[in-house]
Design a protein around this motif. Structure first.
Motif, PDB file in Angstrom:
ATOM      1  N   VAL A  56       0.801  -1.233   0.000  1.00 43.58           N
ATOM      2  CA  VAL A  56       0.000   0.000   0.000  1.00 43.58           C
ATOM      3  C   VAL A  56       0.831   1.279   0.000  1.00 43.58           C
TER       4      VAL A  56
ATOM      5  N   ARG B 192       1.394  11.102  -8.468  1.00 40.30           N
ATOM      6  CA  ARG B 192       1.839  12.002  -7.409  1.00 40.30           C
ATOM      7  C   ARG B 192       3.046  11.486  -6.624  1.00 40.30           C
ATOM      8  N   VAL B 193       2.977  10.265  -6.161  1.00 42.04           N
ATOM      9  CA  VAL B 193       4.058   9.788  -5.289  1.00 42.04           C
ATOM     10  C   VAL B 193       5.373   9.534  -6.034  1.00 42.04           C
TER      11      VAL B 193
ATOM     12  N   ARG C 237     -10.343  -1.760  -4.550  1.00 47.45           N
ATOM     13  CA  ARG C 237      -9.956  -0.473  -3.977  1.00 47.45           C
ATOM     14  C   ARG C 237     -10.912  -0.062  -2.849  1.00 47.45           C
TER      15      ARG C 237
ATOM     16  N   LEU D  83     -10.163   0.727   1.120  1.00 47.19           N
ATOM     17  CA  LEU D  83     -10.274   2.093   1.662  1.00 47.19           C
ATOM     18  C   LEU D  83     -11.559   2.361   2.420  1.00 47.19           C
TER      19      LEU D  83
ATOM     20  N   ALA E  43      -3.888   2.439 -12.316  1.00 42.56           N
ATOM     21  CA  ALA E  43      -4.650   2.428 -11.064  1.00 42.56           C
ATOM     22  C   ALA E  43      -5.350   1.086 -10.869  1.00 42.56           C
TER      23      ALA E  43
ATOM     24  N   GLY F  72      -1.038   7.752  -0.267  1.00 48.17           N
ATOM     25  CA  GLY F  72      -0.321   7.302  -1.461  1.00 48.17           C
ATOM     26  C   GLY F  72      -1.132   6.280  -2.242  1.00 48.17           C
ATOM     27  N   PHE F  73      -1.642   5.277  -1.534  1.00 43.73           N
ATOM     28  CA  PHE F  73      -2.465   4.263  -2.202  1.00 43.73           C
ATOM     29  C   PHE F  73      -3.764   4.876  -2.719  1.00 43.73           C
ATOM     30  N   LYS F  74      -4.359   5.718  -1.899  1.00 42.25           N
ATOM     31  CA  LYS F  74      -5.646   6.312  -2.266  1.00 42.25           C
ATOM     32  C   LYS F  74      -5.542   7.095  -3.581  1.00 42.25           C
ATOM     33  N   ASP F  75      -4.528   7.947  -3.663  1.00 43.94           N
ATOM     34  CA  ASP F  75      -4.411   8.786  -4.860  1.00 43.94           C
ATOM     35  C   ASP F  75      -3.958   7.993  -6.076  1.00 43.94           C
ATOM     36  N   THR F  76      -3.001   7.103  -5.872  1.00 43.69           N
ATOM     37  CA  THR F  76      -2.460   6.367  -7.019  1.00 43.69           C
ATOM     38  C   THR F  76      -3.523   5.461  -7.641  1.00 43.69           C
ATOM     39  N   SER F  77      -4.483   5.024  -6.825  1.00 37.83           N
ATOM     40  CA  SER F  77      -5.519   4.116  -7.336  1.00 37.83           C
ATOM     41  C   SER F  77      -6.840   4.829  -7.628  1.00 37.83           C
ATOM     42  N   ARG F  78      -6.894   6.138  -7.423  1.00 33.72           N
ATOM     43  CA  ARG F  78      -8.177   6.849  -7.485  1.00 33.72           C
ATOM     44  C   ARG F  78      -8.973   6.573  -8.756  1.00 33.72           C
TER      45      ARG F  78
END
Lengths: 294, 294
Positions: free
Chosen positions: A187, A225-226, A278, A282, B195, B219-225
């Protein structure tokens, strides 16, 4: 032992260490927060900014004055710093913790020296701009902090780490070094590699097509982003956790190849599976799971 | 022709169509905004909400009353809807545009019927919750809209599309169908597949390790959004643009494999390249390029 009766020493006053110091100092969470950094200028800054009540000239000085010692130095320096701190401590330090983003190697090295007094702490927050200049006492608000106990970790050390995480405003997840590293590989570390692969691919497209940048919108921005984090951290994460990360990278690459070989109809099904995976990870964690395709 | 002197017809009142209608109605941008949806209940809702001044009972009725006709129907329905609208138009429609996220197939089909009157419009904004219930006149504020002209597109059609994009609050990027599809394959479609691959991989990890969800952070949240978008859209994007997307998926997978075979030191260099590729694509476009590793 409650941390409010403790002198907390923070070794390493980069983004994480100085943000912790700022937060702990501000709320009367400890008897005192003292600091040390390998760069004396940074130690001075921490003092001037009021993040610490005292800045020590050496790690030895810090260790001999701290009930709780936090090693917030780069991952590759943690074990050596902890070893040196043991020599300086003169029995003062009762609990020592590190803030590294992978724990197996560090836990092995530190538990060998500190035994039951060592516990891992991983506040999972950050930003791309490092250093004390970007310190923010609110950095950990609403974040997750992993409290990573070894088989030797004492109840006192574990409770102290929990209290520390809560003082930072973080939600605590307790785990062991192996499970921790396995989970963050997925993650926290894998997203960095996915973001890098996307950015590198887009970089090649951008060279062929200069207008590309005009069309990049929120989808590209968030998914990549990361990839803008510090490059030395990618390298250190890899040194410590590649055995768990590499198989996940292969798995993700295999999923990509599988998708490239699928029909539109199959992709609709795969998309549903991905979306539900996902959401199940989350769910309940974030107010909005915004997923636009912009 | 200025759109403020036009009756603008919107065919398809889902998220994009109804958000456009709401925005155009609100600012006095057109003489009138009228609408039609294949679902009469949706047309009624658009009228009740004041997004349109009139809702038509059929596409024919809409086409015969519109100077500018916007096809905001799902990608796979655009060409057929445009063909039918031509029959209903009786020479009224002077400019027709679609809002699909891939343009080659659509442009070929519509230009065959509408010739110089067709122009593509791609407002690159959205959210994961579709439908008129989620309409938002501010959806396009600050977004990019591609104005996609074919070799036949008239100056009038191109100018009308530009004016429309600006009325939505969007920055205009002009391009042709082939270049458009090549670019969105990279910055808009590839992120969805990245994603999805991340979400699927994490889904497998999560089954083995239930605590995974407790550690998933920003990080996970945004990368997989963008994996949470509508699955039918993934399928339609694929039907229309897979020849451009698939090679990019392969390229990204190759980058991933390359990274998995790299040393930590090499990865630090690769990370720098990825970060700089990202920054060069996004520079000047977004106020903050937040890239934390949380």
């Amino acid at each position: 032992m409650r941390i409010k009766h403790c002198d907390v020493g923070i070794a390493g006053l980069g983004l994480i260490g100085s943000s912790m110091a700022a937060k702990l100092s501000g709320g009367g969470h400890c008897r005192s927060v003292i600091g040390w950094d390998v760069d004396p200028g940074v130690s001075q800054k921490a003092l001037q900014k009021g993040f610490v009540i005292e800045s020590k000239e050496s790690l030895n000085d810090l260790a001999s004055s701290s009930d709780v010692l936090v090693l917030a130095v780069p991952p590759s320096a943690i074990v050596d710093t902890g070893r040196e701190a043991l020599r300086g401590s003169r029995g003062k330090v009762r609990v020592i913790m590190d803030t590294g983003s992978a724990k197996r190697k560090v836990a092995k090295g530190l538990a060998m020296e500190w035994n039951e007094r060592y516990v891992g702490l991983h506040p999972m927050a950050g930003k791309e701009l490092g250093g004390i200049e970007n310190a923010d006492p609110a950095l950990f608000e609403g974040s997750v902090t992993a409290v990573v106990a070894t088989s030797e970790t004492s109840t006192e050390a574990r409770e102290t780490a929990r209290e520390m995480a809560e003082a930072l405003g973080s939600r605590v997840v307790e785990t062991d070094p192996e499970t921790h590293d396995r989970m963050v590989a997925c993650v926290s570390h894998l997203p960095i590699f996915m973001a890098m692969a996307l950015a590198l691919t887009a970089g090649e497209c951008g060279r062929e097509c200069p207008k590309l940048k005009d069309l990049a919108a929120g989808g590209f921005k968030d998914t990549s982003r990361v990839a803008s984090g510090p490059s030395w951290l990618v390298s250190e994460i890899w040194e410590q956790n590649s055995d768990f990360i590499a198989p996940l990278i292969h798995k993700a690459a295999t999923f990509l190849e599988m998708m490239a070989d699928s029909s539109g109809k199959q992709l609709a099904e795969i998309s549903k599976r991905a979306s539900s995976a996902r959401n199940s990870i989350l769910e309940g964690r974030f107010a909005s799971l915004g997923g636009d395709h912009s």
